[in-house]
Design an enzyme around this catalytic site. Sequence first.
Site, PDB file in Angstrom:
ATOM      1  N   ARG A  57       0.851  -1.314   0.024  1.00 25.33           N
ATOM      2  CA  ARG A  57      -0.199   0.000  -0.049  1.00 25.33           C
ATOM      3  C   ARG A  57       0.953   1.180   0.154  1.00 25.33           C
ATOM      4  O   ARG A  57       2.126   1.241   0.552  1.00 25.33           O
ATOM      5  CB  ARG A  57      -0.928  -0.205   1.219  1.00 25.33           C
ATOM      6  CG  ARG A  57      -2.246  -0.806   1.074  1.00 25.33           C
ATOM      7  CD  ARG A  57      -3.029  -0.783   2.315  1.00 25.33           C
ATOM      8  NE  ARG A  57      -2.291  -1.346   3.376  1.00 25.33           N
ATOM      9  CZ  ARG A  57      -1.906  -0.586   4.497  1.00 25.33           C
ATOM     10  NH1 ARG A  57      -1.785   0.719   4.530  1.00 25.33           N
ATOM     11  NH2 ARG A  57      -1.251  -1.218   5.475  1.00 25.33           N
ATOM     12  N   TYR A 109      -1.041  -3.439  -7.214  1.00 29.73           N
ATOM     13  CA  TYR A 109      -0.746  -4.124  -5.943  1.00 29.73           C
ATOM     14  C   TYR A 109      -2.145  -4.138  -4.980  1.00 29.73           C
ATOM     15  O   TYR A 109      -2.699  -3.086  -4.850  1.00 29.73           O
ATOM     16  CB  TYR A 109       0.324  -3.731  -5.197  1.00 29.73           C
ATOM     17  CG  TYR A 109       0.521  -4.377  -3.722  1.00 29.73           C
ATOM     18  CD1 TYR A 109       0.844  -5.605  -3.487  1.00 29.73           C
ATOM     19  CD2 TYR A 109      -0.079  -3.531  -2.536  1.00 29.73           C
ATOM     20  CE1 TYR A 109       0.655  -6.047  -2.184  1.00 29.73           C
ATOM     21  CE2 TYR A 109      -0.591  -4.252  -1.477  1.00 29.73           C
ATOM     22  CZ  TYR A 109      -0.015  -5.313  -1.250  1.00 29.73           C
ATOM     23  OH  TYR A 109      -0.064  -5.966   0.044  1.00 29.73           O
ATOM     24  N   LYS A 132      -9.341  -2.565   1.430  1.00 30.61           N
ATOM     25  CA  LYS A 132      -9.202  -1.290   2.390  1.00 30.61           C
ATOM     26  C   LYS A 132     -10.093   0.051   1.914  1.00 30.61           C
ATOM     27  O   LYS A 132     -10.380   0.970   2.637  1.00 30.61           O
ATOM     28  CB  LYS A 132      -7.759  -0.970   2.363  1.00 30.61           C
ATOM     29  CG  LYS A 132      -6.783  -2.066   2.726  1.00 30.61           C
ATOM     30  CD  LYS A 132      -6.996  -2.783   4.005  1.00 30.61           C
ATOM     31  CE  LYS A 132      -6.092  -3.977   4.167  1.00 30.61           C
ATOM     32  NZ  LYS A 132      -6.098  -4.405   5.814  1.00 30.61           N
ATOM     33  N   HIS A 181     -10.830  -2.457  11.391  1.00 28.45           N
ATOM     34  CA  HIS A 181      -9.436  -3.220  10.894  1.00 28.45           C
ATOM     35  C   HIS A 181      -9.281  -4.722  11.778  1.00 28.45           C
ATOM     36  O   HIS A 181      -8.329  -4.650  12.709  1.00 28.45           O
ATOM     37  CB  HIS A 181      -8.433  -2.452  10.719  1.00 28.45           C
ATOM     38  CG  HIS A 181      -7.230  -3.041  10.048  1.00 28.45           C
ATOM     39  ND1 HIS A 181      -5.931  -2.691  10.109  1.00 28.45           N
ATOM     40  CD2 HIS A 181      -7.142  -3.986   9.040  1.00 28.45           C
ATOM     41  CE1 HIS A 181      -5.117  -3.329   9.221  1.00 28.45           C
ATOM     42  NE2 HIS A 181      -6.005  -4.231   8.658  1.00 28.45           N
ATOM     43  N   SER A 241      -1.600  -3.781  10.161  1.00 26.51           N
ATOM     44  CA  SER A 241      -1.017  -4.889   9.007  1.00 26.51           C
ATOM     45  C   SER A 241      -0.006  -5.772   9.122  1.00 26.51           C
ATOM     46  O   SER A 241       1.048  -5.002   9.668  1.00 26.51           O
ATOM     47  CB  SER A 241      -0.840  -4.111   7.603  1.00 26.51           C
ATOM     48  OG  SER A 241      -2.085  -3.277   7.265  1.00 26.51           O
ATOM     49  N   CYS A 294       0.777  -7.816  11.466  1.00 29.28           N
ATOM     50  CA  CYS A 294       1.039  -7.929  13.204  1.00 29.28           C
ATOM     51  C   CYS A 294       0.346  -9.339  13.484  1.00 29.28           C
ATOM     52  O   CYS A 294       0.219  -9.452  14.650  1.00 29.28           O
ATOM     53  CB  CYS A 294       0.613  -6.700  13.652  1.00 29.28           C
ATOM     54  SG  CYS A 294       1.589  -5.299  13.512  1.00 29.28           S
ATOM     55  N   ASP A 347      -9.262  -9.830   8.788  1.00 33.48           N
ATOM     56  CA  ASP A 347      -8.937  -8.597   8.473  1.00 33.48           C
ATOM     57  C   ASP A 347      -9.787  -7.411   8.772  1.00 33.48           C
ATOM     58  O   ASP A 347      -9.628  -6.363   9.236  1.00 33.48           O
ATOM     59  CB  ASP A 347      -8.311  -8.538   6.992  1.00 33.48           C
ATOM     60  CG  ASP A 347      -7.720  -7.508   6.688  1.00 33.48           C
ATOM     61  OD1 ASP A 347      -6.781  -6.816   7.454  1.00 33.48           O
ATOM     62  OD2 ASP A 347      -7.815  -6.902   5.590  1.00 33.48           O
ATOM     63  N   ARG A 377       2.159 -12.068  -0.961  1.00 35.42           N
ATOM     64  CA  ARG A 377       0.828 -12.594  -0.344  1.00 35.42           C
ATOM     65  C   ARG A 377       0.286 -13.676  -1.002  1.00 35.42           C
ATOM     66  O   ARG A 377       0.568 -14.051  -2.169  1.00 35.42           O
ATOM     67  CB  ARG A 377      -0.099 -11.138  -0.688  1.00 35.42           C
ATOM     68  CG  ARG A 377       0.251  -9.924  -0.242  1.00 35.42           C
ATOM     69  CD  ARG A 377      -0.533  -9.972   1.412  1.00 35.42           C
ATOM     70  NE  ARG A 377       0.169  -8.699   2.026  1.00 35.42           N
ATOM     71  CZ  ARG A 377      -0.611  -8.391   3.215  1.00 35.42           C
ATOM     72  NH1 ARG A 377      -1.533  -9.013   3.631  1.00 35.42           N
ATOM     73  NH2 ARG A 377       0.080  -7.332   3.872  1.00 35.42           N
TER      74      ARG A 377
HETATM   75  O1  SAT Z   1      -3.746  -3.451   2.180  1.00 34.62           O
HETATM   76  S1  SAT Z   1      -3.624  -4.787   1.940  1.00 34.62           S
HETATM   77  O2  SAT Z   1      -4.804  -5.609   1.620  1.00 34.62           O
HETATM   78  O3  SAT Z   1      -2.438  -4.776   0.703  1.00 34.62           O
HETATM   79  C1  SAT Z   1      -2.836  -5.659   3.307  1.00 34.62           C
HETATM   80  C2  SAT Z   1      -2.625  -4.852   4.585  1.00 34.62           C
HETATM   81  O4  SAT Z   1      -1.867  -3.707   4.354  1.00 34.62           O
HETATM   82  O5  SAT Z   1      -3.424  -5.242   5.444  1.00 34.62           O
HETATM   83 MN    MN Z   2      -5.021  -5.494   7.107  1.00 32.53          MN
END
Ligand code: SAT
Ligand code: MN
Length: 596
Positions: free
Chosen positions: A69, A197, A206, A226, A248, A250, A277, A376
Amino acid sequence: MTQNQQILDFVAKYQALMNPDKVVWIDGSKAQKNALTEEAIETGEVLKLNNKLLPGCLYHRTAINDVARVENRTFICSQDKTNAGPTNNWMDPQEAYAKLDAIAKDCMVGRTMYVIPFSMGKIGSPFAKYGIELTDSIYVVLNMIIMTRVSDKVLDKIGESGTFVRGIHSKVKLEEANRYICQFPEDNTIYSLNSGYGGNVLLGKKCFALRIASYQGWKEGWMAEHMLILGIQKPDGDTKYVAAAFPSACGKTNLAMLIPPDCYTSKGYKVFTVGDDIAWIRKGRGGKLYAVNPENGFFGVAPGTNIKSNPNALISTQKNTIFTNVLYNPKTNTVWWEGLDKNPPAEAIDWKGNPWTPNTVDANGVKVKGAHPNSRFTAPAKNCPCISPEFESRTGVPLTAIIFGGRRAKAAPLVYESFNWKHGVFVGAIMASETTAAAAGAVGVVRHDPMAMLPFCGYHMGDYFQHWLNIGAKVKKNAPRIFNVNWFRTDANGNFIWPGYGDNMRVLDWILKRCENAVDAKETAIGYVPNSADIELDGLDFSTKDLETILDVDKTTWTAESEDIEKFFEKFGDRLPAELKNQLTALKRRVKKISN
Ligand code: SAT
Ligand code: MN
């Protein structure tokens, strides 16, 4: 496909601007998905992996400058600048549309524009929200088919409700300088250019399910967070649900799919994954908060995922999965990443597309990683061996506890409980965490990341804190209890003290016991901390002394922490709720009283 004029106008407008050779409406059918997969294999956009070892799996590499990101290129485009708040980049909506339209002009010449109708949440459920993403990337289409509910039925549903989120995506030329991820919360619109990406281009994730949805939730009285959601089934069959917010990379996926240690499984405890997520949360039956996972798959970090650390995630990736930016092993036509096992292929292709061996070093003699740290897997949720029977629930699961957590080498103890909802909101608001490879930029720098929503809150974060306080007032006595955890305390040598992974069950167990008023705790300056005897250590080689170290609330650390929080809170000016100011004053008073 549809007679809905709003949808037709939306598609026509961007078709005219971006000028694709062809427009293809995605219907969610297997036949169309297979045909698109074949086409992407043909052009080399994806590679078909070994069908015996990884049936239905694909491999893809993004451009090497496009692997995470991009928070500095992400904008909230609200009419009034102050409504984006001090933690978001802002652009005037008119200016943003003009700028992005200029970049997007004719960008799809020679390409196909795909129109993806998708639902976040189960189609037709009270939680569901619908969207349409336009994209020139088959890779995006194939990922969206895994991550969301893609179906032509969504078009009819939009017809009934008349509202949908408009997502516009084009790779354009994948130019960094012209990369923009813009959210227009007041227009239900997302406009993403020059990236290929994940988080920048799978617009349901997101951009929609957090940035746009957090704004919708604020207006409509619910929350987009989140958070992972998991269920813990106890030996008597009763299942309790918790939601947990971590930044993210973690460990949300690992916690969501945790396998408890023997001392729990032998008694009959089981953990079920509802989401890894994102959680959409609203008040429901009995005045409680209920959560759903609006996604339909997992977009998880590959490195470090292995049969010991997260067998459920690894098994989830063994069929119908897309791997992005991991190492490619041409000999077996499979993939590999650091931390998968101790047998890297002798000769392979790294995430940049270069030849690689386990001994490859860069110009400075540093070992070259085969997989990007933010590589990923995109895996269907239904592949997960521990997917919850409530995954498809229309009304969600009732939350017993909410957990906040960050990656902190020092400061935050292993676990503590807030005094009440208002204090819990404060505990979420003061979260900080070390940055990770999930976003472009430096890694390992501690930054404030309230509720793990810093990059994802679609409006003023001061208003967001107030919204949390308001939701608590709506559910009063039925509010979930709020906790904070930190798996990442390190010793003098920088090694993690707590074993983490499955052993985090020991902490979840304490949390559930607190929710049942079955266990006492120590009242400290920051909240209720466990008495060390109450954390189950059966079967674990871990001393009570070490446990006490990571449960410690240190005066010097927390004095510095409070000063830091004060500085962070100043950013919000008068939009910081008075309640949080009072909470900070009370924290400082309590910290002063800690005896060394
Ligand atoms: O934002 S992503 O979907 O690429 C993954 C993340 O940062 O949690
Ligand atoms: Mn995330």
